[in-house]
Design a protein around this motif. Structure first.
Motif, mmCIF file in Angstrom:
data_model
loop_
_atom_site.group_PDB
_atom_site.id
_atom_site.type_symbol
_atom_site.label_atom_id
_atom_site.label_comp_id
_atom_site.label_asym_id
_atom_site.label_seq_id
_atom_site.Cartn_x
_atom_site.Cartn_y
_atom_site.Cartn_z
ATOM 1 N N ALA A 95 0.858 -1.194 0.000
ATOM 2 C CA ALA A 95 0.000 0.000 0.000
ATOM 3 C C ALA A 95 0.887 1.234 0.000
ATOM 4 O O ALA A 95 1.679 1.434 0.925
ATOM 5 C CB ALA A 95 -0.918 0.009 1.214
ATOM 6 N N VAL A 96 0.763 2.066 -1.051
ATOM 7 C CA VAL A 96 1.615 3.238 -1.223
ATOM 8 C C VAL A 96 0.752 4.463 -1.492
ATOM 9 O O VAL A 96 -0.186 4.402 -2.304
ATOM 10 C CB VAL A 96 2.598 3.035 -2.404
ATOM 11 C CG1 VAL A 96 3.513 4.244 -2.547
ATOM 12 C CG2 VAL A 96 3.410 1.769 -2.234
ATOM 13 N N VAL A 97 1.072 5.575 -0.829
ATOM 14 C CA VAL A 97 0.355 6.824 -1.074
ATOM 15 C C VAL A 97 0.727 7.336 -2.464
ATOM 16 O O VAL A 97 1.903 7.562 -2.753
ATOM 17 C CB VAL A 97 0.704 7.879 -0.007
ATOM 18 C CG1 VAL A 97 -0.006 9.198 -0.318
ATOM 19 C CG2 VAL A 97 0.320 7.379 1.382
ATOM 20 N N GLN A 98 -0.258 7.507 -3.337
ATOM 21 C CA GLN A 98 0.018 7.974 -4.690
ATOM 22 C C GLN A 98 -0.413 9.426 -4.893
ATOM 23 O O GLN A 98 -0.008 10.069 -5.855
ATOM 24 C CB GLN A 98 -0.681 7.091 -5.721
ATOM 25 C CG GLN A 98 -2.195 7.259 -5.762
ATOM 26 C CD GLN A 98 -2.803 6.502 -6.931
ATOM 27 O OE1 GLN A 98 -2.259 5.509 -7.405
ATOM 28 N NE2 GLN A 98 -3.941 6.971 -7.394
ATOM 29 N N SER A 99 -1.234 9.967 -4.004
ATOM 30 C CA SER A 99 -1.578 11.383 -4.022
ATOM 31 C C SER A 99 -1.594 11.850 -2.569
ATOM 32 O O SER A 99 -2.365 11.332 -1.752
ATOM 33 C CB SER A 99 -2.936 11.614 -4.685
ATOM 34 O OG SER A 99 -3.214 12.996 -4.806
ATOM 35 N N ALA A 100 -0.716 12.792 -2.251
ATOM 36 C CA ALA A 100 -0.496 13.178 -0.856
ATOM 37 C C ALA A 100 -1.733 13.828 -0.240
ATOM 38 O O ALA A 100 -2.540 14.456 -0.925
ATOM 39 C CB ALA A 100 0.691 14.132 -0.768
ATOM 40 N N GLY A 101 -1.869 13.656 1.067
ATOM 41 C CA GLY A 101 -2.989 14.264 1.776
ATOM 42 C C GLY A 101 -2.980 13.857 3.230
ATOM 43 O O GLY A 101 -1.924 13.554 3.801
ATOM 44 N N GLN A 102 -4.158 13.859 3.819
ATOM 45 C CA GLN A 102 -4.302 13.510 5.229
ATOM 46 C C GLN A 102 -5.184 12.278 5.393
ATOM 47 O O GLN A 102 -5.859 11.841 4.475
ATOM 48 C CB GLN A 102 -4.915 14.682 6.018
ATOM 49 C CG GLN A 102 -3.960 15.814 6.323
ATOM 50 C CD GLN A 102 -3.714 16.704 5.131
ATOM 51 O OE1 GLN A 102 -4.651 17.100 4.458
ATOM 52 N NE2 GLN A 102 -2.450 17.002 4.869
ATOM 53 N N GLY A 103 -5.161 11.763 6.614
ATOM 54 C CA GLY A 103 -6.013 10.641 6.958
ATOM 55 C C GLY A 103 -5.944 10.392 8.449
ATOM 56 O O GLY A 103 -5.374 11.184 9.212
ATOM 57 N N PHE A 104 -6.530 9.281 8.865
ATOM 58 C CA PHE A 104 -6.513 8.878 10.270
ATOM 59 C C PHE A 104 -6.162 7.401 10.332
ATOM 60 O O PHE A 104 -6.430 6.646 9.387
ATOM 61 C CB PHE A 104 -7.878 9.136 10.920
ATOM 62 C CG PHE A 104 -8.176 10.599 11.114
ATOM 63 C CD1 PHE A 104 -7.962 11.209 12.343
ATOM 64 C CD2 PHE A 104 -8.627 11.372 10.058
ATOM 65 C CE1 PHE A 104 -8.205 12.559 12.518
ATOM 66 C CE2 PHE A 104 -8.867 12.727 10.211
ATOM 67 C CZ PHE A 104 -8.665 13.318 11.450
ATOM 68 N N ARG A 105 -5.563 7.002 11.441
ATOM 69 C CA ARG A 105 -5.276 5.583 11.608
ATOM 70 C C ARG A 105 -5.810 5.112 12.948
ATOM 71 O O ARG A 105 -5.953 5.887 13.902
ATOM 72 C CB ARG A 105 -3.782 5.303 11.488
ATOM 73 C CG ARG A 105 -2.926 5.833 12.615
ATOM 74 C CD ARG A 105 -1.449 5.539 12.345
ATOM 75 N NE ARG A 105 -0.617 5.857 13.502
ATOM 76 C CZ ARG A 105 0.701 5.713 13.541
ATOM 77 N NH1 ARG A 105 1.332 5.240 12.472
ATOM 78 N NH2 ARG A 105 1.376 6.013 14.640
ATOM 79 N N LEU A 106 -6.130 3.823 12.984
ATOM 80 C CA LEU A 106 -6.695 3.181 14.171
ATOM 81 C C LEU A 106 -5.824 1.973 14.498
ATOM 82 O O LEU A 106 -5.452 1.210 13.590
ATOM 83 C CB LEU A 106 -8.126 2.731 13.872
ATOM 84 C CG LEU A 106 -8.951 2.146 15.019
ATOM 85 C CD1 LEU A 106 -9.399 3.268 15.967
ATOM 86 C CD2 LEU A 106 -10.180 1.414 14.463
#
Length: 239
Positions: A95-106
Motif C-alpha cells: 500500500a503506497v500513497v500515490q496522491s499526498a494528503g491527510q487521513g486517520f489511523r486506528l
C-alpha cells in the motif's frame, strides 16, 4: 467541502453508528500521508488500519523482479488494511500513497476487537471488502481487454471519486507504474485526452475539465465498480 481534518470526511467513519463511533473516536490518530509513503509492505504485519480523508492510496501487487501493477485504489470512501479483520494477518500487496494528503489511523487491536463484536461495524467492513474485491476483479479484466485510453479514463474517474476535488497531482511515470505500462504510453494517452478537451495536464497536475466526456470515453469497468460501491456503501458523508 468537508475538511480533511475531520475524520468523518471518510465515508466509512461517517457511516458508523453512534455507539461504534464513540468507541473509535478517542483512538483515531491524525496522520500526514506524503507521496510515496508505504503504509504496509507485501507480506508484512500491519499495526494500524488507515482511513484516508484527502489522500489516495494504491494497492500494488509486487513481482519478484520488482515490477508493480495497481490492483485497487483507496481514498475517502474506504480504508487500507482489510486483512486485519479478514483473518489473513498479511497480504501480498503493498500500500503506497500515490496522491499526498491527510487521513486517520486506528490501532489494529481496536479494529479487530470491534469486528469480533459482530455488530454494525462488522457488516459495514464486510460490505466495503466486497466492493473492494469487485474493484480488484474489474481492474484485472480491464487491463486484459481494454485499450490504454479506456484504462486511463477508468483510473482517473475512480481516483477522483475517492478525492475531495477534481484535480490529481500525479506524474506520468507514476501513472505508468499504477497501470503497469510504459511512461510513453501514458504520455500519448494523456495527450489524446487533453486534445479532446477532457483533461488539462501540466507539471504533474491533472485537472478534469469534462467529466461526462471522460465517462463517455471509458469502458464499462468504471460503471461496474461505481455501481457496486454505491450499492454497498454510503455515497457521501452526512452534513
Amino acid at each position: 467541502m468537508p475538511s480533511p481534518n475531520d475524520p468523518r470526511t471518510n465515508r466509512l467513519l461517517a457511516a458508523l453508528p453512534d455507539a461504534e463511533w464513540g468507541r473509535w473516536q478517542a483512538l483515531l490518530e491524525p496522520v500526514d500521508l506524503p507521496l510515496g509513503k508505504v503504509l504496509h509492505e507485501s507480506g508484512g504485519a500491519m499495526e494500524h488500519v488507515y482511513f484516508p480523508t484527502s489522500a489516495l492510496v494504491s494497492l500494488l501487487y509486487v513481482l519478484a523482479d520488482g515490477g508493480t501493477a495497481e490492483i485497487a485504489v483507496v481514498g475517502l470512501e474506504g480504508l487500507v488494511g482489510v486483512t486485519l479483520f479478514m483473518g489473513g494477518g498479511s497480504t501480498p500487496s503493498r500500500a503506497v500513497v500515490q496522491s499526498a494528503g491527510q487521513g486517520f489511523r486506528l490501532p489494529a487491536p481496536a479494529l479487530q476487537e470491534e469486528f469480533q463484536r459482530a455488530g454494525p461495524a462488522m457488516h459495514l467492513l464486510l460490505r466495503y471488502t466486497q466492493a473492494l474485491i469487485t474493484q480488484m476483479a474489474q481492474t484485472a479484466v480491464c487491463n486484459r481487454h481494454h485499450s490504454l485510453d479506456q484504462q486511463l479514463c477508468r483510473w482517473l474517474l475512480l481516483s477522483l471519486d475517492r478525492l475531495p476535488g477534481n484535480e490529481l497531482v500525479m506524474t506520468q511515470e507514476l501513472i505508468g507504474n499504477m497501470l503497469g505500462v510504459r511512461r510513453e504510453g501514458v504520455t500519448e494517452a494523456a495527450g489524446r485526452l487533453q486534445a479532446a478537451g477532457l483533461i488539462r495536464y501540466a507539471r504533474g497536475r491533472i485537472t478534469v475539465l469534462d467529466r461526462p466526456g471522460l465517462e463517455a470515453r471509458t469502458c464499462e469497468c468504471y460503471g461496474v465498480v461505481k455501481k457496486e460501491y454505491d450499492r454497498l456503501l454510503p455515497h457521501a458523508a452526512p452534513g
